[in-house]
Design an enzyme around this catalytic site. Sequence first.
Site, PDB file in Angstrom:
ATOM      1  N   ILE A 218      17.277  19.191  12.424  1.00 33.21           N
ATOM      2  CA  ILE A 218      17.005  18.166  13.431  1.00 33.21           C
ATOM      3  C   ILE A 218      17.866  16.926  13.251  1.00 33.21           C
ATOM      4  CG2 ILE A 218      15.123  16.877  14.536  1.00 33.21           C
ATOM      5  CD1 ILE A 218      14.966  19.977  14.754  1.00 33.21           C
TER       6      ILE A 218
ATOM      7  N   LEU B  42       0.832  -1.210   0.000  1.00 33.92           N
ATOM      8  CA  LEU B  42       0.000   0.000   0.000  1.00 33.92           C
ATOM      9  C   LEU B  42       0.864   1.258   0.000  1.00 33.92           C
ATOM     10  CD1 LEU B  42      -2.868   1.087   0.009  1.00 33.92           C
ATOM     11  CD2 LEU B  42      -2.842   1.008   2.505  1.00 33.92           C
TER      12      LEU B  42
ATOM     13  N   HIS C 243       6.613  17.427   7.056  1.00 34.01           N
ATOM     14  CA  HIS C 243       5.766  16.388   6.479  1.00 34.01           C
ATOM     15  C   HIS C 243       4.956  16.897   5.299  1.00 34.01           C
ATOM     16  CE1 HIS C 243       6.353  14.247  10.408  1.00 34.01           C
ATOM     17  NE2 HIS C 243       6.626  13.335   9.515  1.00 34.01           N
TER      18      HIS C 243
HETATM   19  N1  GLN Z   1      17.363  13.086  14.197  1.00 30.16           N
HETATM   20  C1  GLN Z   1      16.209  12.494  13.617  1.00 30.16           C
HETATM   21  C2  GLN Z   1      16.033  12.983  12.192  1.00 30.16           C
HETATM   22  O1  GLN Z   1      16.317  14.093  11.917  1.00 30.16           O
HETATM   23  C3  GLN Z   1      14.969  12.808  14.412  1.00 30.16           C
HETATM   24  C4  GLN Z   1      13.753  12.163  13.816  1.00 30.16           C
HETATM   25  C5  GLN Z   1      12.497  12.247  14.673  1.00 30.16           C
HETATM   26  O2  GLN Z   1      12.342  13.090  15.489  1.00 30.16           O
HETATM   27  N2  GLN Z   1      11.575  11.382  14.470  1.00 30.16           N
HETATM   28  O3  GLN Z   1      15.586  12.268  11.321  1.00 30.16           O
HETATM   29 ZN    ZN Z   2      11.041  14.764  15.027  1.00 31.28          ZN
END
Ligand code: GLN
Ligand code: ZN
Length: 793
Positions: A451, A27, A714
């Site tokens: 991040i 899927l 996202h």
């Molecule tokens: N360090 C991870 C990333 O940047 C954090 C991912 C997450 O918070 N799910 O992909």
């Molecule tokens: Zn995250």
Amino acid sequence: MALSGAVRSEHVAHVLGFPRIGGQRELKFAMESFWRGEATEADLRATGKELRARHWQAQAAAGMDYVTVGDFAWYDHVLGTLVLLGALPTRFNLDPSTLDLSGYYMMARGSKNHLEDHFALEMTKWFDTNYHYLVPEWTPELSFDGGVDWLFDEIAEAQVQLSSSSASAQTKVVLLGPLSLLFLGKIKSGLSHKLDLLPKVVAGYEKLLARLRDNGVALVQIDEPILALELSREWLDAFLPVYIRLANAAPSLLLTTYFDTVSEHADLLRSLPVAGVHLDGVRGVAQLQEFADKWPEDKILSVGIVDGRNIWRCDMDTALATLKPLHDKLGKRLWLASSCSLLHVPVDLANENKLDQELRSWLAFATQKLDEIFVLKQALSGNADAVAGQFAAARAALAARRSSPRIHNPLVQKRLKAVTSTDADRTSAFPARIAIQQQRWNLPAFPTTTIGSFPQTAQIRQTRAAYKRGEIGHLDYLNKMRDEIRLAVSTQEELGLDVLVHGEPERNDMVEYFGEQLWGYAFTANGWVQSYGSRCVKPPFIYGDVYRPEAMTVGWSQFAQSLTQKPMKGMLTGPVTMLQWSFVRDDQPRATTALQIALALRDEVCDLEKAGIGMIQIDEPAFREGLPLKAVDWTDYLDWAVRVFKISAGGVKDETQIHTHMCYSEFNDILPWIAAMDADVITIETSRSDMELLDGFGQYNYPNDIGPGIYDIHSPRIPNVDDMVRLMEKARGVISDQRLWVNPDCGLKTRNWTETHEALTRMVQAAHTLREKGGLKLQVTSQHASRLTPAAA
Ligand code: GLN
Ligand code: ZN
């Protein structure tokens, strides 16, 4: 309404739902090619149809008395409920009667083109699982009068399939119940209480249920998982009148509860005019007898005896011993089921060729769980002899697991005993640490960072896969990954980011990557579980004591740092997330397993520091999701969760800056504990909620540095500089400038390079705008304005 099942000669067996994504993630791939424009809606629908048929076939073939229809979703079952009812968030301007999958995905994923510019629906965790649902948006003008016919098409498919099969299974339709649906949404405007919408919602369900009945549906499983929460009086009081109304229009209703005990609602559940109630017999095993003892004569009690939340093979003797007295009380009114939907476990152990025979013998995935339910049904229905072999095999596997030397590691046991209370604390308190750290790096005001992950391109995935399959050697792999790191680092330098990351090209998944290097963890080849939409994770499982035989990330981080003068963040997954996103051993407390992981990470953190990495991020996106559903159990969890995080971080000097990151959850109710984690910097997801999530941090006076996300990673939609500045201005209203960082909501692995480049360019521009606006201008004399330069100086 009486149910034919009540007079059956045997116990009824069923599951609350089956994984929809497919054993090979069919899927997911179909959705993604539709999104890329490579497949038509018809192609995608054909894949969905194929999967549904296969899953119903598996249930019928395993001897389930019902196959579950309505557990399928094109992205998420909460959004699926909205489109079924026609309650599409008004801001999308979509007509529910003509909705197609493009419109559906517009709500799920957001979109931007010359015609429209839409944020995706907010996404949040489904109770305490790692599944994420899309949050309904409640406004007074919403209508629940009816939407798409998709469910009715699926029912017709199932009916055709079953009528041409030799199995005697019937169809059971599952719906998310009206009160849970309402509860899980969020008021967007014009309503003072969600329950203000209840009359409309109930009228919508009445209509829907009547239509289901007219379509020949005899049984509807109506999920009310919110009953496992601590509900306020007004919500609880709503149940009886709602179900009295629905009972008139509806086929027989089996009201399900799961994820925790509902014993405090026993009176209410007995009084509801439904054909039966389902209880979670794994997490709420203590409630079963009590319910059975006073269960109304005319009602079914469905008991979820096989764990839908974990992958361990069922302890059949214990399960049978639990069921026996219930059977004595209830007779055939006792139904047997999975504790919850099997959505949360992988599809089929038969897809696992990678696990050794011993580990395999300890496990059961969704398909195997069907068999377990059937075996228990047989044993209770007077056919014990026929399943004696299955019982013996389960018993032997359990005994072998308990005594296996792979589970017990004396080195870990010794280390656990040596932990002291001071291991959790940094040397100095935050104000002293941050001053030292600031002196060390002299970061500008509103420092920019990301991040951790950068786009996981097809090329990266292919290289990793080729390496895994042994098609390319170590050196080749190392060089290719180093090229990716070089690209990530040089891009960040060009963009002018202040704190860099290496981009995580070597990581498939933030938990699996570490699990693969730790002892006590095992991982599967195809143990995929849906996390949200097309995103699946392959949670490792922790079967034994967790031990780090050698450094896991130091080489990569050190290489990345060698490419730049700017600080390079080391990047680790925190102990709570390592636990939460794995299937955890059930033979010791979760807190003990978490502490073992924390000690392994602590060694890694110290090794990174020794290797010259001055900033280390310990991601804890799953921190909130580990919270027990009931607040009475929170403190216990939070205390050990904070402690294990601090133990993982606590081994470094003041000058080493510890970051953490959390996303896609509500933080406000656990702020004291987030603060107690005492990370020097926390980056959090806030853009989807338009910074709302940050208010709590402000009100709480969150003491340490914080980076509220200003780019929803996202969504394919990239906000412009003004949007970003506006979000940061909102943040400045609640957090002091000195404490603020500028960053996206989460890692960039799901985005492509073009989007990433564009988004980060704008983000850096936004930071510059803020520095100018805030009077925190770059000083000409030093490379950067000190973060601590007062605004008016
Ligand atoms: N360090 C991870 C990333 O940047 C954090 C991912 C997450 O918070 N799910 O992909
Ligand atoms: Zn995250």
